[in-house]
Write a protein that holds these residues in place. Structure first.
Motif, short mmCIF file in Angstrom:
data_model
loop_
_atom_site.label_atom_id
_atom_site.label_comp_id
_atom_site.label_asym_id
_atom_site.label_seq_id
_atom_site.Cartn_x
_atom_site.Cartn_y
_atom_site.Cartn_z
N SER A 59 -7.59 -9.89 -1.83
CA SER A 59 -8.20 -8.57 -1.96
C SER A 59 -9.49 -8.48 -1.15
O SER A 59 -9.75 -7.48 -0.48
N SER A 60 -10.28 -9.56 -1.21
CA SER A 60 -11.54 -9.58 -0.45
C SER A 60 -11.26 -9.55 1.05
O SER A 60 -11.92 -8.83 1.80
N LYS A 61 -10.26 -10.32 1.47
CA LYS A 61 -9.89 -10.34 2.89
C LYS A 61 -9.40 -8.98 3.35
O LYS A 61 -9.70 -8.53 4.47
N ALA A 62 -8.64 -8.29 2.49
CA ALA A 62 -8.08 -6.99 2.86
C ALA A 62 -9.18 -5.95 3.04
O ALA A 62 -9.00 -4.96 3.74
N ARG A 63 -10.34 -6.18 2.41
CA ARG A 63 -11.44 -5.23 2.51
C ARG A 63 -12.35 -5.51 3.72
O ARG A 63 -13.32 -4.80 3.94
N ILE A 64 -12.05 -6.57 4.45
CA ILE A 64 -12.80 -6.86 5.67
C ILE A 64 -12.05 -6.21 6.83
O ILE A 64 -10.97 -6.65 7.22
N LEU A 65 -12.62 -5.16 7.36
CA LEU A 65 -11.96 -4.38 8.40
C LEU A 65 -12.38 -4.86 9.79
O LEU A 65 -13.56 -5.06 10.06
N GLY A 84 -5.66 -5.22 10.38
CA GLY A 84 -4.89 -5.59 9.19
C GLY A 84 -4.02 -4.46 8.69
O GLY A 84 -3.57 -3.61 9.46
N ASP A 85 -3.80 -4.45 7.37
CA ASP A 85 -2.92 -3.45 6.76
C ASP A 85 -3.67 -2.22 6.24
O ASP A 85 -3.11 -1.38 5.55
N GLN A 86 -4.97 -2.13 6.55
CA GLN A 86 -5.74 -1.00 6.07
C GLN A 86 -5.30 0.30 6.77
O GLN A 86 -4.82 0.27 7.90
N VAL A 87 -5.49 1.41 6.06
CA VAL A 87 -5.16 2.72 6.61
C VAL A 87 -6.46 3.49 6.80
O VAL A 87 -7.16 3.81 5.83
N LEU A 153 -10.13 3.40 -2.01
CA LEU A 153 -10.92 3.83 -0.85
C LEU A 153 -12.10 2.89 -0.67
O LEU A 153 -12.79 2.54 -1.62
N ALA A 154 -12.31 2.46 0.56
CA ALA A 154 -13.42 1.56 0.88
C ALA A 154 -14.13 2.05 2.13
O ALA A 154 -13.62 2.92 2.85
N GLU A 155 -15.31 1.47 2.40
CA GLU A 155 -16.08 1.86 3.59
C GLU A 155 -16.63 0.61 4.26
O GLU A 155 -17.07 -0.33 3.58
#
Length: 208
Positions: A59-65, A84-87, A153-155
Motif C-alpha cells: 500500500s505504501s509503495k502504491a502511494r509513491i507516484l 505504476g497502477d495509479q490513476v 484519493l491521494a496527492e
C-alpha cells in the motif's frame, strides 16, 4: 502369612510405579499438546504479521507516484503517465518565479512547451545564458498530482526536470523542444516553490 504380606506389598509398589508412570506420561502428553498449540498459534500469528506487513508495504509503495513522459508532436508536448497502477485525476505544474509563468492546472496529464516557452526564453536572456546551449538544458518544475490508488484519493508533490533543447533560425526565432522528464526529489507543497527558485538560481548564475 509373611510371604503373603510381602507379595501384597510388592504388588502395591508395582501399582504405585505404574500409576506414577501413567501420570508422567499424562503430564508429558499435556506438555506436548500445549507446545503444539503454542507453535501453531505462533506460526499463525507470524504468518498474519507477515501478510499485514506485506500489505502495508504494498500500500505504501502504491502511494509513491513516479511519472514518465512520452514526447509528442516533435517536442511540443510531453504526455505524462504514472509508472505504476495509479490513476491520475489531475495535476498542477508550477515553474520557477523567474519565468513569470503562473501554475497550470490540467486534467489531461501533460506538459505543453507553449505554457512556458516565452517566459523561459526571457528568463534565459536575463540570466545571460546562450541562446542555444550545448546538449539538453533542464528546467525544474513542481508537479502536484492527484491520483487514486485502491479506490482512495491521494496527492503527490514531486520536483522534476524537464529536459529541453532550443532551436533557432534567422527568420523563425528560437523555439523550445521538449526532450523528457527526470525526477529530482519529493517535496512538501509548502516548500516546493522555494526549492524551484533555488534550483533555477543555482543553475543560472546570472539570474536575478
Amino acid at each position: 502369612m509373611a510371604d503373603d504380606s510381602a507379595e501384597a506389598a510388592a504388588a502395591r509398589r508395582r501399582r504405585l510405579r505404574w500409576l506414577t508412570l501413567a501420570e508422567v506420561l499424562g503430564v508429558s502428553a499435556l506438555v506436548i499438546s500445549a507446545l503444539t498449540l503454542w507453535n501453531s498459534y505462533s506460526e499463525r500469528r507470524h504468518s498474519e504479521e507477515t501478510r499485514t506487513a506485506e500489505s502495508r508495504a504494498a500500500s505504501s509503495k502504491a502511494r509513491i507516484l513516479v511519472l514518465r513522459a512520452e514526447v509528442q508532436r516533435d517536442g511540443d508536448r510531453l504526455e505524462l503517465h504514472a509508472a505504476g497502477d495509479q490513476v491520475i485525476q489531475g495535476q498542477t505544474i508550477a515553474f520557477p518565479k523567474a519565468l513569470g509563468v503562473d501554475p497550470v492546472d490540467s486534467t489531461d496529464p501533460r506538459i505543453e512547451a507553449s505554457w512556458f516557452a516565452s517566459g523561459l526564453k526571457k528568463a534565459r536572456r536575463e540570466a545571460g545564458e546562450p541562446e542555444r546551449p550545448r546538449g539538453d538544458a533542464r528546467l525544474p518544475v513542481a508537479i502536484t498530482t492527484r491520483f487514486t490508488v485502491d479506490g482512495d484519493l491521494a496527492e503527490d508533490v514531486t520536483l522534476y526536470d524537464i529536459g529541453y533543447v532550443t532551436d533557432g533560425s534567422f527568420l523563425g526565432g528560437t523555439s523550445i523542444r521538449l526532450r523528457g522528464l527526470s525526477l529530482i526529489g519529493r517535496s512538501s507543497a509548502k516548500a516546493a516553490q522555494a526549492r524551484l527558485d533555488a534550483l533555477w538560481k543555482a543553475r543560472h548564475k546570472g539570474a536575478k
